[in-house]
Design an enzyme around this catalytic site. Structure first.
Site, PDB file in Angstrom:
ATOM      1  N   LYS A 169       3.634 -15.603   3.099  1.00 33.01           N
ATOM      2  CA  LYS A 169       3.693 -16.393   1.863  1.00 33.01           C
ATOM      3  C   LYS A 169       5.166 -16.604   1.518  1.00 33.01           C
ATOM      4  O   LYS A 169       5.656 -16.276   0.447  1.00 33.01           O
ATOM      5  CB  LYS A 169       2.947 -15.666   0.732  1.00 33.01           C
ATOM      6  CG  LYS A 169       2.678 -16.518  -0.508  1.00 33.01           C
ATOM      7  CD  LYS A 169       1.779 -17.698  -0.237  1.00 33.01           C
ATOM      8  CE  LYS A 169       1.500 -18.460  -1.542  1.00 33.01           C
ATOM      9  NZ  LYS A 169       0.819 -19.750  -1.294  1.00 33.01           N
ATOM     10  N   ASP A 174      -2.737 -18.548   2.321  1.00 30.79           N
ATOM     11  CA  ASP A 174      -3.843 -19.270   1.721  1.00 30.79           C
ATOM     12  C   ASP A 174      -4.386 -20.322   2.688  1.00 30.79           C
ATOM     13  O   ASP A 174      -5.600 -20.516   2.812  1.00 30.79           O
ATOM     14  CB  ASP A 174      -3.443 -19.894   0.387  1.00 30.79           C
ATOM     15  CG  ASP A 174      -2.052 -20.497   0.382  1.00 30.79           C
ATOM     16  OD1 ASP A 174      -1.375 -20.461   1.421  1.00 30.79           O
ATOM     17  OD2 ASP A 174      -1.641 -21.006  -0.675  1.00 30.79           O
ATOM     18  N   ASP A 201      -5.336  -6.990   5.731  1.00 31.86           N
ATOM     19  CA  ASP A 201      -6.541  -6.340   5.244  1.00 31.86           C
ATOM     20  C   ASP A 201      -7.566  -7.383   4.809  1.00 31.86           C
ATOM     21  O   ASP A 201      -8.746  -7.330   5.170  1.00 31.86           O
ATOM     22  CB  ASP A 201      -6.166  -5.424   4.075  1.00 31.86           C
ATOM     23  CG  ASP A 201      -7.294  -4.489   3.679  1.00 31.86           C
ATOM     24  OD1 ASP A 201      -8.383  -4.558   4.290  1.00 31.86           O
ATOM     25  OD2 ASP A 201      -7.103  -3.692   2.748  1.00 31.86           O
ATOM     26  N   ASP A 241     -11.075  -8.911   7.158  1.00 32.00           N
ATOM     27  CA  ASP A 241     -12.426  -8.804   6.613  1.00 32.00           C
ATOM     28  C   ASP A 241     -13.067 -10.183   6.507  1.00 32.00           C
ATOM     29  O   ASP A 241     -14.275 -10.343   6.742  1.00 32.00           O
ATOM     30  CB  ASP A 241     -12.399  -8.125   5.242  1.00 32.00           C
ATOM     31  CG  ASP A 241     -12.360  -6.611   5.349  1.00 32.00           C
ATOM     32  OD1 ASP A 241     -12.252  -6.109   6.484  1.00 32.00           O
ATOM     33  OD2 ASP A 241     -12.426  -5.931   4.315  1.00 32.00           O
ATOM     34  N   TYR A 269       0.818  -1.215   0.000  1.00 34.27           N
ATOM     35  CA  TYR A 269       0.000   0.000   0.000  1.00 34.27           C
ATOM     36  C   TYR A 269       0.857   1.272   0.000  1.00 34.27           C
ATOM     37  O   TYR A 269       0.389   2.329  -0.412  1.00 34.27           O
ATOM     38  CB  TYR A 269      -0.924   0.019   1.219  1.00 34.27           C
ATOM     39  CG  TYR A 269      -2.021  -1.020   1.200  1.00 34.27           C
ATOM     40  CD1 TYR A 269      -2.189  -1.890   0.126  1.00 34.27           C
ATOM     41  CD2 TYR A 269      -2.893  -1.147   2.267  1.00 34.27           C
ATOM     42  CE1 TYR A 269      -3.182  -2.842   0.114  1.00 34.27           C
ATOM     43  CE2 TYR A 269      -3.902  -2.106   2.268  1.00 34.27           C
ATOM     44  CZ  TYR A 269      -4.031  -2.954   1.183  1.00 34.27           C
ATOM     45  OH  TYR A 269      -5.034  -3.896   1.178  1.00 34.27           O
TER      46      TYR A 269
END
Length: 354
Positions: A190, A222, A246, A250, A142
């Site tokens: 990851k 994942d 993020d 959610d 970001y």
């Protein structure tokens, strides 16, 4: 206690839900003899409309002069639905986090027993789920540069960058939280593909000996996405980078049955900020139907952050009483039951505290 609170209601339902949280804070102040001083400022789409800037210098000054910040939500369809917009409400949120040094977002997930049946998952899976996600907030993709598009517009690129300092400070925070809870920390990355993730995993291993009482496990993002749904009770504290955090937070938010129940805190070098995790929900703005519970619970986190543990517990107890009594908005109302308005929920919680 005298406490200076910056109020940033923002857009959509933000002013309504923040108003109910202030009502609850005022009830706490009256009962426990505190003095809360509020300073309101603009952020998001309303700030763009008024000043052309989603996070004006005046707003930053108000935040810096306060002890804590209570934030509502940002976003407006006229910006969200315009890909060509050069100034967006979300830019103000990112700049606010960076300017205030808010490097860690804390999102607790606890399923209320009385609401377990509202979860889209089976009750036996979600009952007893109680974990907290620690999301790095000011690094990663970001904020990484370069970022942009090629001159012909056919290629886009983002850069993910993390430094040792950024990773160490959030891992220390996460280890400390785990030490005060059930002493289990899950580092999500990851590392089989991404270089920054391998640095996260390396530093996690280096810091672990400083916290011998905390069990550290590693999990690919994942797999973590699957395990949060299949075995939410497995987790205690989850720590991860900005983008993964993020998405995962959610995902985790739906476990409780409503986005309107989940608070969060953003902490760092300067003033801490407290906000519900949901968005501005413009379709409900002005209708007095939005769920204020997440913002009220964010106010409870605010109180606990400044050392007012008893007061924070009083807010949580009042919220639980509202749920048990069925004083909830339409997103949580049982089939055939009356849904209460935003203000009715706030009145009940404030009244129970009083």
């Amino acid at each position: 206690m005298k406490l200076k609170i910056a109020l940033l209601p923002g857009d959509g339902i933000g002013p309504e839900i923040v108003g109910e949280a202030v009502k609850v804070l005022d009830s706490i102040a009256a009962k426990y003899g505190h003095q809360f001083e509020y300073s309101k400022a603009l952020v998001g789409a309303c700030a763009i409309d008024a000043t052309g800037d989603p996070y004006p210098a005046e707003t930053h000054a108000v935040c810096e002069a306060s002890d804590v910040v209570l934030f509502g939500a940002i976003g407006d369809p006229k910006y969200d639905n315009n890909p060509a917009a050069k100034v967006r409400p979300e830019q103000g949120l990112l700049r606010m986090r960076k300017s205030l040094g808010l490097f860690a977002n804390l999102r607790p997930l606890a399923v209320f027993d009385s609401l377990a049946g509202r979860s889209p998952l089976k009750t036996e899976i979600v009952k007893g789920a109680d974990f907290i996600c620690v999301r790095e907030l000011t690094g990663g993709m970001y904020f990484g540069r370069p970022q942009g598009r090629s001159e012909d517009g056919n290629t886009a690129y983002d850069t993910c960058v993390y430094t040792r300092e950024e990773i160490e400070r959030i891992l220390h925070l996460a280890f400390g939280l785990a030490r005060g809870r059930r002493k289990k920390l899950t580092l999500v990355d990851k590392a089989n593909v991404i270089a920054t993730s391998r640095l996260w995993r390396q530093i996690g291993g280096e810091l672990a000996p400083q916290y011998p009482d905390v069990e550290l496990e590693y999990m690919f993002v994942d797999n973590a996405a699957m395990q949060i749904i299949q075995r939410p009770t497995h987790f205690d504290v989850i720590v991860t980078e900005n983008l993964f955090g993020d998405i995962l937070t959610d995902e985790a938010s739906v476990i409780s049955g409503s986005l309107g129940m989940l608070p969060s805190a953003s902490v760092g070098a300067k003033v801490a900020l407290f906000e519900p995790i949901h968005g501005s929900y413009p379709q409900a703005a002005g209708k007095n139907i939005a769920n204020p519970m997440a913002t009220i619970l964010s106010a409870a986190m605010l109180l606990e952050h400044v050392g007012l543990q008893q007061e924070g517990k009083a807010v949580r107890d009042a919220v639980n009483q509202a749920i048990e009594a069925g004083v909830v908005t339409e997103d949580l109302a049982a089939a055939g039951a009356k849904a209460c308005s935003t203000t009715e929920v706030g009145d009940f919680v404030a009244g129970h505290i009083a």
